[in-house]
Every structure is written in C-alpha cells, then in structure tokens.
Design an enzyme around this catalytic site. Sequence first.
Site, PDB file in Angstrom:
ATOM      1  CG  LEU A   1      -2.094  -1.033   1.110  1.00 21.73           C
ATOM      2  CD1 LEU A   1      -2.949  -0.987   2.364  1.00 21.73           C
ATOM      3  CD2 LEU A   1      -2.950  -0.829  -0.133  1.00 21.73           C
TER       4      LEU A   1
ATOM      5  CG  ASN B   1       7.905  -2.780   0.659  1.00 15.09           C
ATOM      6  OD1 ASN B   1       6.718  -2.848   0.944  1.00 15.09           O
ATOM      7  ND2 ASN B   1       8.345  -2.906  -0.585  1.00 15.09           N
TER       8      ASN B   1
ATOM      9  CG  ASP C   1       7.480  -8.992  -0.009  1.00 15.30           C
ATOM     10  OD1 ASP C   1       7.921 -10.014  -0.549  1.00 15.30           O
ATOM     11  OD2 ASP C   1       6.896  -8.093  -0.636  1.00 15.30           O
TER      12      ASP C   1
ATOM     13  CG  HIS D   1      11.240 -11.369  -1.308  1.00 13.21           C
ATOM     14  ND1 HIS D   1      10.586 -10.670  -2.299  1.00 13.21           N
ATOM     15  CD2 HIS D   1      12.509 -11.545  -1.743  1.00 13.21           C
ATOM     16  CE1 HIS D   1      11.438 -10.435  -3.300  1.00 13.21           C
ATOM     17  NE2 HIS D   1      12.610 -10.949  -2.980  1.00 13.21           N
TER      18      HIS D   1
ATOM     19  CG  ASP E   1       4.243  -9.141  -5.140  1.00 11.05           C
ATOM     20  OD1 ASP E   1       4.261  -8.163  -4.364  1.00 11.05           O
ATOM     21  OD2 ASP E   1       5.267  -9.563  -5.706  1.00 11.05           O
TER      22      ASP E   1
ATOM     23  CG  PHE F   1      12.060  -5.924  -9.294  1.00 11.31           C
ATOM     24  CD1 PHE F   1      12.196  -6.834 -10.335  1.00 11.31           C
ATOM     25  CD2 PHE F   1      13.214  -5.500  -8.630  1.00 11.31           C
ATOM     26  CE1 PHE F   1      13.450  -7.322 -10.703  1.00 11.31           C
ATOM     27  CE2 PHE F   1      14.474  -5.980  -8.999  1.00 11.31           C
ATOM     28  CZ  PHE F   1      14.601  -6.884 -10.035  1.00 11.31           C
ATOM     29  N   GLY F   2       7.702  -4.678  -9.931  1.00  6.16           N
ATOM     30  CA  GLY F   2       6.340  -4.702  -9.386  1.00  6.16           C
ATOM     31  C   GLY F   2       5.273  -4.194 -10.329  1.00  6.16           C
TER      32      GLY F   2
HETATM   33 ZN   LIG Z   1       8.359 -10.139  -2.509  1.00  8.73          ZN
END
Ligand SMILES: [Zn+2]
Length: 427
Positions: free
Chosen positions: A62, A93, A151, A178, A304, A322-323
């Site tokens: 979030l 994170n 994570d 992770h 994720d 990433f993501g």
């Molecule tokens: Zn992860």
Amino acid sequence: MKYLFKNAKRLMEDGRTERCELLVENDVIRTIASVVTEGADRVIDCDNQLILPGFVDVHVHLREPGGEHKETIAAGTKAAARGGFTTICAMPNTNPVPDKEETVDWLLEKIKQNASVRVLPYASITKGLKGEELTDIGKLSQAGIFAFTDDGVGIQTADQMLQAMSAAAASKMPVVAHCEDNSIVYGGVVHDGKVSNRLNLPGIPSLSESVQIARDVLLAEATGCHYHVCHVSTKESVRVIRDAKKAGIHVTAEVTPHHLLMNEQAITADDANFKMNPPLRGVDDQEALLEGLLDGTIDCIATDHAPHTQDDKAGGFLNAPFGISGLETAFPLLYTYLVRTEKVDLKQLIDWLTIRPARIFDLPYGVLEEGAAADFTVVNLEKESKINRNTFLSKGKNTPFHDWKVKGIPVMTVAEGKIVYKEDTYD
Ligand SMILES: [Zn+2]
C-alpha cells in the site's frame, strides 16, 4: 442498519449454484436463505448474479507511509474493493517501516481512518528492513499485526532466520518470506533464461529463490515456526515445498496471478510492465506452479500488488523498480484464463482466493455463512471487458495484462457490512 441483498446466487461446496438472499445486520451476515422474508432498511437487488465470499489477499503493497505518490491506503483499498477483495495484508516496505509498536499503532490508526476494506499490516523481521538487527518479535506480535516479513528482500543469513523463526514460534506468529539469496542474484532484472539472453539483460537465476526456501524449511522444522513462502516462481521451489510438506514441516505458500498466467516468453521488448520480482520464469516453471496449486503444495493465490508511478516504470528493465498493479485484474484474469479454459474449476479458484489464505493464517474470513463477517463480492461471470490500466482505481497503472480480454467482473463489493464498491453501470 439492516441490508437485504436479494435475488443472488451462491456457489455450493459441490460447485452448483443456488438461489440465495442475504440479510446483513451491522457488519455480520444474519441470515442466508433462498428467500429472506424479514424486513430490512434497505433492499439491494443482486440481479441474479453470483455472490462470493470477499477475497483475501495476504500480499499487498500500500506504500503508505512514505510512498504516497505510488499508492495510498485509500486508493489501494478502493482498488482492492473493485477487485472483490475485502481483506488485504499490507507489506512493511514503507517509510518508516512498521518495526516498532508506535509505528504500528500509527499505521492502524491511519487504516481505521482511510481504508475501504480490512487491512492487516505486517511488521518487519529486521529493523528498517536492513537485515541487520531483529525487531522485537515478542512485543510486536501483541501490537495487532498480521505476521512478520521483510518482503522485498530475503533474509540473508541462516542465523538471522533461525533467530526470527524461534522468536516467532514462541509468539505463535508466522514468518512470511520473500526468498532471494542476494549472493547469487548477480544484478539480474529478468529471469535467467532464453529471454534474458535474447534481450541481453542480466538474469535472475531460479536458484536464488529455491536455495533459500530449502534452507528455510529446515529452519522451520527445527523451530516449529509456521513458515509461509511468498510468490513461489520456480519448479524447484515447488518441489522443495512439496517435499517439506510431506515431511510434516509447517510450511505454506502462495503464487501470484501473473506467474500462473504468464512466462518469460510474454516479454518481447524492454518493457518494465513485465518487470517484477520474482520474474516471469520459464514455461516449465509456469506449469509446475499450477500443478503445485492443484496438488495442494501451494496453498493460495496472492496478488503481490506492487504499484509504482508511470515515471518510475519508464526506465526499462535495467532502471525501473520491480512490481505491477494486481488487485483489480486478479479475479477476471484467473476466471477467464484458468476456469473458462477448464484448467481449474470455479470452486477451486474461489477457495484459493478466500478460505485457503484465511485458514492457513487462522483468520475468521473468506466464508459466506450466517454469523460470519459481512464481506462479499457480487460477480457477473458473463460480463465481458478488456483490462484497461487507465481505469485502475489504484495509483499504480502498470500491468502486463493491458488490453487482455476478460470475462467475470466483480460488480459490487461489501466489506464489514458496507457497500465499498459498485460498478457505475450496476444498480
Ligand atoms: Zn516479494
């Protein structure tokens, strides 16, 4: 307040659907019956659509506090509601990291003020996610958090994971991991395979994930800790988890929609909409993931959801973070490409999105029954649409699924007894 949701269908254990009506009082389902005769303050016609338990996603970013330009609790939970999710677990994170009680208290207050659906925050395993010093796992486990995770990065030393799992086991809390051994990532940005060679990009070896899972299942065995593996992506990881389960080790695992529906071959250009960690793997990995779900090695599906700004993602594979954004696309994609293609049946899919994640983490959600929380989504299985990132309620507009044709759209979502999402065209 009493709400009557009438003229719906529900999915039975054996996969049949049955006519049903739901009487909701405050935040609880009071009555489920084929016809409810009791009066209500408000009656909502479900238009003969399927009513499903609200989806539970144990892996969502979030970004708040500290990353509000990428996502907020308000926007992320609206996206969740649109996707049919009524319980989501927020990764730590953020900045600051929820690594002490005061930060967790502050976060819980923010969630109370701004969230449209239930948010269960994680606390971190190490202070500041730095991998140096452990958080006070005993104390934090009393602070209203969901579980512990770092994570985004793997716990690098066996010693640190051993200590974390021992402390978590003593507090009866899960460790959610992770898995990534940094010593064998070699600066990779995409799966180490055919596509990394073709695009001349540094590859992330499968081994960087599986080798850490192999270590961790043994640590889980030694400590008795519940160990949950995030976003499993390789066939070797599936095999290690399968063997660990056979050995009676308390390990559970999740897989993402993108790893189930795509592999590295989807990447045809240097487009960071396809950059996620773990990366899209090989065809045989993709097959092993579905097999793992079907035989119970992998317990549930988690998105994720990892939103970023357009600018962040403009940097190509080498420079972009990433993501991808995942909450609003998960159900339509999974329904269209797993259920309608007859790879899995609808009941299985719903279980992986509801009762399975809830059960493995002892949450009283993911069920549609009298006395349960009034968390549900109404889905129109025949409605057709195209994934369009520009319509996302999430601040993250990045998806590799843009323009994919889908069927099966959540048209209304109720969380804790409140209508938190309703499609414009639906009333
Ligand atoms: Zn992860």
